[in-house]
Design an enzyme around this catalytic site. Structure first.
Site, PDB file in Angstrom:
ATOM      1  N   TYR A 251      30.483   7.188 -27.159  1.00  0.00           N
ATOM      2  CA  TYR A 251      31.161   6.095 -27.561  1.00  0.00           C
ATOM      3  C   TYR A 251      31.075   4.908 -26.419  1.00  0.00           C
ATOM      4  O   TYR A 251      30.342   4.153 -26.461  1.00  0.00           O
ATOM      5  CB  TYR A 251      32.688   6.119 -27.926  1.00  0.00           C
ATOM      6  CG  TYR A 251      33.501   4.945 -28.555  1.00  0.00           C
ATOM      7  CD1 TYR A 251      33.083   4.460 -29.844  1.00  0.00           C
ATOM      8  CD2 TYR A 251      34.051   4.426 -27.652  1.00  0.00           C
ATOM      9  CE1 TYR A 251      33.574   3.238 -30.221  1.00  0.00           C
ATOM     10  CE2 TYR A 251      34.685   2.894 -28.162  1.00  0.00           C
ATOM     11  CZ  TYR A 251      34.686   2.247 -29.249  1.00  0.00           C
ATOM     12  OH  TYR A 251      35.150   1.260 -29.909  1.00  0.00           O
TER      13      TYR A 251
ATOM     14  N   HIS B  36      -3.537  -0.931  -2.788  1.00  0.00           N
ATOM     15  CA  HIS B  36      -4.849  -1.251  -2.295  1.00  0.00           C
ATOM     16  C   HIS B  36      -5.749   0.056  -2.718  1.00  0.00           C
ATOM     17  O   HIS B  36      -6.995  -0.078  -2.325  1.00  0.00           O
ATOM     18  CB  HIS B  36      -4.938  -1.399  -0.807  1.00  0.00           C
ATOM     19  CG  HIS B  36      -4.464  -2.663  -0.386  1.00  0.00           C
ATOM     20  ND1 HIS B  36      -5.351  -3.774  -0.099  1.00  0.00           N
ATOM     21  CD2 HIS B  36      -3.380  -2.932  -0.087  1.00  0.00           C
ATOM     22  CE1 HIS B  36      -4.555  -4.823   0.102  1.00  0.00           C
ATOM     23  NE2 HIS B  36      -3.201  -4.443   0.227  1.00  0.00           N
TER      24      HIS B  36
ATOM     25  N   ASP C   6       0.614  -1.208  -0.167  1.00  0.00           N
ATOM     26  CA  ASP C   6      -0.037   0.043   0.130  1.00  0.00           C
ATOM     27  C   ASP C   6       0.746   1.348   0.160  1.00  0.00           C
ATOM     28  O   ASP C   6       2.003   1.361  -0.045  1.00  0.00           O
ATOM     29  CB  ASP C   6      -1.042   0.033   1.106  1.00  0.00           C
ATOM     30  CG  ASP C   6      -2.277   0.331   0.697  1.00  0.00           C
ATOM     31  OD1 ASP C   6      -2.216   0.890  -0.612  1.00  0.00           O
ATOM     32  OD2 ASP C   6      -3.409   0.447   1.438  1.00  0.00           O
TER      33      ASP C   6
ATOM     34  N   ASP D 230     -12.678   4.890  -5.205  1.00  0.00           N
ATOM     35  CA  ASP D 230     -12.427   3.636  -4.326  1.00  0.00           C
ATOM     36  C   ASP D 230     -11.588   2.588  -4.850  1.00  0.00           C
ATOM     37  O   ASP D 230     -12.073   2.169  -6.092  1.00  0.00           O
ATOM     38  CB  ASP D 230     -13.750   3.255  -3.800  1.00  0.00           C
ATOM     39  CG  ASP D 230     -13.500   2.617  -2.171  1.00  0.00           C
ATOM     40  OD1 ASP D 230     -12.376   2.580  -1.986  1.00  0.00           O
ATOM     41  OD2 ASP D 230     -14.393   2.646  -1.633  1.00  0.00           O
TER      42      ASP D 230
HETATM   43  P1  ADQ Z   1     -11.151   1.174   2.959  1.00  0.00           P
HETATM   44  O1  ADQ Z   1     -10.896   2.285   2.395  1.00  0.00           O
HETATM   45  O2  ADQ Z   1     -11.234   0.891   4.550  1.00  0.00           O
HETATM   46  O3  ADQ Z   1      -9.869   0.367   2.262  1.00  0.00           O
HETATM   47  P2  ADQ Z   1     -13.268  -0.731   2.159  1.00  0.00           P
HETATM   48  O4  ADQ Z   1     -12.735  -1.682   1.022  1.00  0.00           O
HETATM   49  O5  ADQ Z   1     -14.734  -0.424   1.853  1.00  0.00           O
HETATM   50  O6  ADQ Z   1     -12.507   0.580   2.418  1.00  0.00           O
HETATM   51  O7  ADQ Z   1     -13.295  -1.610   3.348  1.00  0.00           O
HETATM   52  C1  ADQ Z   1     -13.933  -1.078   4.408  1.00  0.00           C
HETATM   53  C2  ADQ Z   1     -14.154  -2.176   5.618  1.00  0.00           C
HETATM   54  O8  ADQ Z   1     -14.330  -1.494   6.789  1.00  0.00           O
HETATM   55  C3  ADQ Z   1     -15.121  -3.183   5.253  1.00  0.00           C
HETATM   56  O9  ADQ Z   1     -14.527  -4.318   5.519  1.00  0.00           O
HETATM   57  C4  ADQ Z   1     -16.396  -2.743   6.419  1.00  0.00           C
HETATM   58  O10 ADQ Z   1     -17.065  -3.871   6.687  1.00  0.00           O
HETATM   59  C5  ADQ Z   1     -15.635  -2.079   7.277  1.00  0.00           C
HETATM   60  N1  ADQ Z   1     -16.501  -1.006   8.095  1.00  0.00           N
HETATM   61  C6  ADQ Z   1     -16.901   0.089   7.477  1.00  0.00           C
HETATM   62  N2  ADQ Z   1     -17.901   0.682   8.296  1.00  0.00           N
HETATM   63  C7  ADQ Z   1     -17.926  -0.070   9.403  1.00  0.00           C
HETATM   64  C8  ADQ Z   1     -18.600   0.163  10.487  1.00  0.00           C
HETATM   65  N3  ADQ Z   1     -19.475   1.252  10.795  1.00  0.00           N
HETATM   66  N4  ADQ Z   1     -18.438  -0.861  11.615  1.00  0.00           N
HETATM   67  C9  ADQ Z   1     -17.589  -1.818  11.033  1.00  0.00           C
HETATM   68  N5  ADQ Z   1     -16.947  -2.118  10.270  1.00  0.00           N
HETATM   69  C10 ADQ Z   1     -17.045  -1.165   9.222  1.00  0.00           C
HETATM   70  C11 ADQ Z   1      -8.962   0.385   1.539  1.00  0.00           C
HETATM   71  C12 ADQ Z   1      -9.318   0.781   0.072  1.00  0.00           C
HETATM   72  C13 ADQ Z   1     -10.398   0.090  -0.693  1.00  0.00           C
HETATM   73  C14 ADQ Z   1     -10.031  -1.341  -0.744  1.00  0.00           C
HETATM   74  C15 ADQ Z   1      -9.439  -1.913   0.559  1.00  0.00           C
HETATM   75  C16 ADQ Z   1      -8.750  -3.467   0.345  1.00  0.00           C
HETATM   76  O11 ADQ Z   1      -9.838   2.199   0.342  1.00  0.00           O
HETATM   77  O12 ADQ Z   1     -10.899   0.635  -1.878  1.00  0.00           O
HETATM   78  O13 ADQ Z   1     -11.304  -2.205  -1.080  1.00  0.00           O
HETATM   79  O14 ADQ Z   1      -8.410  -0.987   1.039  1.00  0.00           O
HETATM   80  O15 ADQ Z   1      -7.728  -3.333  -0.631  1.00  0.00           O
END
Ligand code: ADQ
Length: 738
Positions: free
Chosen positions: A503, A179, A155, A381
């Site tokens: 050269y 990521h 990352d 994203d």
């Molecule tokens: P994030 O930007 O964190 O990750 P995402 O892939 O959506 O974005 O993951 C978020 C995680 O947080 C999910 O597993 C979700 O379940 C959890 N989450 C969100 N809100 C929550 C809440 N209120 N309570 C509990 N859990 C919650 C980064 C990148 C993404 C990429 C991932 C993985 O920005 O694009 O998909 O890494 O590579």
């Protein structure tokens, strides 16, 4: 309540190849977080996609995970427990480092820029310096881990770590996964340190992205910003003598885990409304939460039938609260929620329920399962796992996924209702369509989504990545005619060509002794053909004495510029010798005697009239540094200019004349003062002395430097080696006549 004990065993997974080498994982955060609790420092297993994916692999293969533990650790405290299936190595960070490397460069610069929101990015040189230092620290820890096998770096917080690690462990096998998105060329080049970032990544053997578009953006930047050769078909990049593989590996989730949780989680009581539109995000401006609230408001305006029947349930995990942008966003959301609720709420219904907190896994899965619609509408994203988790939890009556096209997830999840989050009206109409969709359409769409996510789960992702990381990419070989055609076809465009070539190191490989640097038959043949073409003039520009280089090349009809262009002879040119040279020959003799006094075995002085070169390639390698230093001092004391070359230091009279001046001299005298109108210029060189010409010709011609992307250069393109130069000369010799 989260588990406070060290992670327990996870069930075996059939897709893991068990018999492979251990892995060294390097990420900003460790899979465990340290907290100060009542019993002192306590360790807590982190959740999240990366940990879910990697933890089982490390358990099976063994290995080490390097990262920041999330708190300041007293140095004697160790995170690893003897029972752990793999080693955990914490990297401590000071408050300044956390603030500048993590909140600063990572989250205020790279995060917004890579998400195509440059107006939010801040560029601070001090942040970059600390980012470099911390990336070096991660690399040192990886090198010190003394572990065989793959190093897998993760990352945007660690974009420079592959390079630092490569310097410490030349032979290491390094893979990198990003990521977040990789931005397009136009945006990426805004970063003041774009070259450094590209070079940092190119030190890896494999560079992985979520989707093809990001991989393309990266290769485009490498090609256009570094001039490095990219093979678009095989997605390989020739970086000097190394070959780098680029690939896309869309991350999945642990589908069965979410599916099972959704099946067993208890129902959550509902207040009032009949249907729920669910939003789940980290509180981040990339996630499009304000835009989603506005779209929901528009839905209620355009379709009053949903009032009192639909609620937007928005969960937001607090994130990066130290960054002002995030504090501002939190206030903005609070205000928007207040506005919409103030405008539409009734005694029994609030349009928006907003929970600013993390919720435990079971509750999250129950909410996913029971929501009629999931609104996943980021502005940008990398992938987005929420969309996938929602799909995995649709174990009953299937809901509908409304998904932003600007997520990596949308590349494959085409059965979702795809929207552009910036377009509030279209999101409102997609929400309406989702809320009113009949069951059979919902079922068909969800079936396709579930099948794909079940199949392409996180374990499949890990295996695909590791398989690629363990395959050594074949070298690209010299560029092909199609490459030259693409680089130069349009540029040459039927005009005559003035070609300048250095050269040593360009026409011939660097060898132990200058007398052994000989042209290959192909190169000599290409030069002969070029010399015979009426539309082409070739000048060999060398630091060697004029007579020496003319004899070594031995091709009639070429122009020769010796002594870095202080002496030039060629067809149709007045022989040229810089007037100031005459007064220096005696001084040069004196300097030669002084350098001879150094007297180290393997070091010697090459006299070239008014200039000279002190060579030490054949001396003991450990003595190189001191020999160069000694020579530099003597050269400076004699009042000469000095230039570092390959295992050599060159001395020349302090005359404002260099290879660049020589090129201009040839062009002016051969084609007239308006030469830029009538001739195309190509220059090929390999060392610092060529940079003068490369600088002068920037924008005026196409310039090549032999070397890797790590070489700072003004050249427009890089050629990996002398074989690539040979291929270029052959192409130029054989190209259609103008
Ligand atoms: P994030 O930007 O964190 O990750 P995402 O892939 O959506 O974005 O993951 C978020 C995680 O947080 C999910 O597993 C979700 O379940 C959890 N989450 C969100 N809100 C929550 C809440 N209120 N309570 C509990 N859990 C919650 C980064 C990148 C993404 C990429 C991932 C993985 O920005 O694009 O998909 O890494 O590579």
């Amino acid at each position: 309540m989260e588990d406070l004990t060290p992670p327990g065993p996870t069930p075996e997974h059939p897709e893991h190849p068990a018999d492979e080498q251990p892995i060294l994982a390097v990420s900003h955060r460790l899979p465990v977080t340290m907290h100060r609790g009542p019993r002192g420092l306590e360790r807590r297993q982190s959740t999240g996609g990366l940990v879910t994916a990697l933890d089982p692999v490390l358990r099976k293969r063994g290995g080490t995970w390097i990262g920041w533990p999330g708190t300041r650790l007293p140095p004697e405290e160790q995170l690893s427990a003897p029972s752990d299936p793999y080693r955990i190595v914490p990297i401590p960070l000071s408050d300044t480092e956390v603030s500048r490397y993590y909140y600063g460069l990572s989250n205020r610069t790279l995060w917004p820029l890579f998400h195509c929101l440059p107006e939010r990015a801040r560029f601070d040189r001090r942040d970059w310096e600390i980012y470099e230092q911390v990336n070096l620290r991660f690399a040192e820890a990886a090198a010190d881990a003394e572990q065989e096998g793959l190093v897998w770096i993760h990352d945007y917080q660690l974009l420079r770590t592959p390079l630092y690690l490569r310097r410490l462990r030349r032979g290491a096998r390094i893979a990198f996964f990003l990521h977040i998105p990789f931005p397009p060329f136009d945006l990426f080049r805004i970063l003041p340190w774009y070259r450094e970032v590209l070079r940092g990544l190119l030190a890896a053997d494999l560079i992985g992205f979520h989707v093809e578009g990001y991989a393309h953006n990266f290769m485009d930047c490498v090609e256009r910003l570094l001039g490095v050769r990219v093979d678009w078909q095989s997605r390989r990049i020739q970086q000097g003598e190394r070959t780098v593989q680029v690939g896309h590996f869309p991350l999945g989730i642990d589908f069965d885990l979410f599916d099972q949780r959704a099946r067993s989680a208890p129902r959550v009581a509902r207040e009032g409304a009949e249907k729920v539109v669910l939003g789940v995000d980290r509180l981040d401006y990339t996630k499009g939460i304000p835009e989603r609230i506005l779209a929901f408001e528009r839905l209620l305006e355009l379709h009053p039938e949903h009032r009192e029947r639909v609620t937007l349930l928005q969960l937001a995990v607090p994130s990066r609260g130290e960054v002002t942008e995030y504090q501002r966003l939190k206030r903005e959301i609070d205000e928007l929620v207040g506005n919409v609720n103030g405008r539409f709420a009734t005694a029994t219904w609030s349009p928006i329920r907003y929970l600013y907190r993390s919720v435990p896994p079971d509750l999250l899965c129950a909410l996913y399962r029971d929501a009629e619609v999931a609104a996943v509408t980021p502005l940008r994203d990398g992938m987005n796992l929420v969309a996938k988790e929602y799909v995995a939890c649709q174990v009953d009556d299937p809901g509908v996924l409304v998904l932003s096209r600007l997520t990596g997830a949308a590349e494959t999840m085409q059965e979702a209702l795809l929207v552009t989050s910036y377009n509030v009206d279209s999101v409102a109409s997609a929400l309406h369509r989702a809320l009113t969709m009949d069951e059979s359409e919902r079922r068909s769409r969800m079936l396709g989504l579930r099948r794909r996510e079940r199949q392409n789960n996180v374990y499949v992702w890990v295996n695909a990545f590791l398989r690629a990381a363990q395959t050594t990419p074949a070298a690209l070989g010299p560029p092909r005619d199609a490459d030259f055609e693409r680089w130069l076809g349009g540029f040459l465009n039927g005009l005559p060509l003035a070609l300048f070539v250095d050269y040593d190191g360009t026409l011939t490989p660097i060898v132990d002794h200058p007398s052994r640097a000989l042209l290959s038959d192909n190169t000599r043949a290409a030069l002969r053909t070029l010399a015979s073409r009426p539309d082409t003039n070739v000048t060999v520009v060398s630091g060697r004495a004029l007579a020496g280089v003319r004899e070594l090349v031995g091709v009639e009809g070429l122009t020769y510029a010796g002594n870095h262009g202080m002496e030039i002879v060629g067809p149709g040119l007045e022989p040229f010798r810089h007037e100031a040279l005459a007064g220096f020959e005696e001084k040069t003799e004196e300097l030669a005697r002084s350098l001879d006094e150094i007297g180290a075995p393997g070091a010697w002085v090459e006299k070239k009239g008014a200039t000279l070169t002190f060579h030490f390639r054949e001396a003991e390698e450990s003595a190189h540094h001191d020999l160069a230093e000694d020579a530099r001092l003597r050269i400076e004391a004699a009042g000469f200019d000095l230039r570092d070359a390959h295992c050599a230091v060159e001395a020349r009279p302090p005359i404002a004349w260099d290879k660049g001046q020589a090129v201009l001299h040839v062009l002016r005298n051969r084609y007239g003062p308006d030469w830029a109108e009538s001739v195309r210029v190509i220059y090929i060189g390999d060392d610092q002395t060529d940079e003068d010409a490369l600088h002068i010709l920037a924008g005026l011609g196409v310039t090549f430097r032999v070397g890797s992307a790590d070489t700072p250069t003004a050249a427009s393109r890089l050629l990996s080696n002398v074989a690539a130069v040979e291929a270029l000369l052959s192409w130029l010799a054989e190209r259609a006549r103008s």
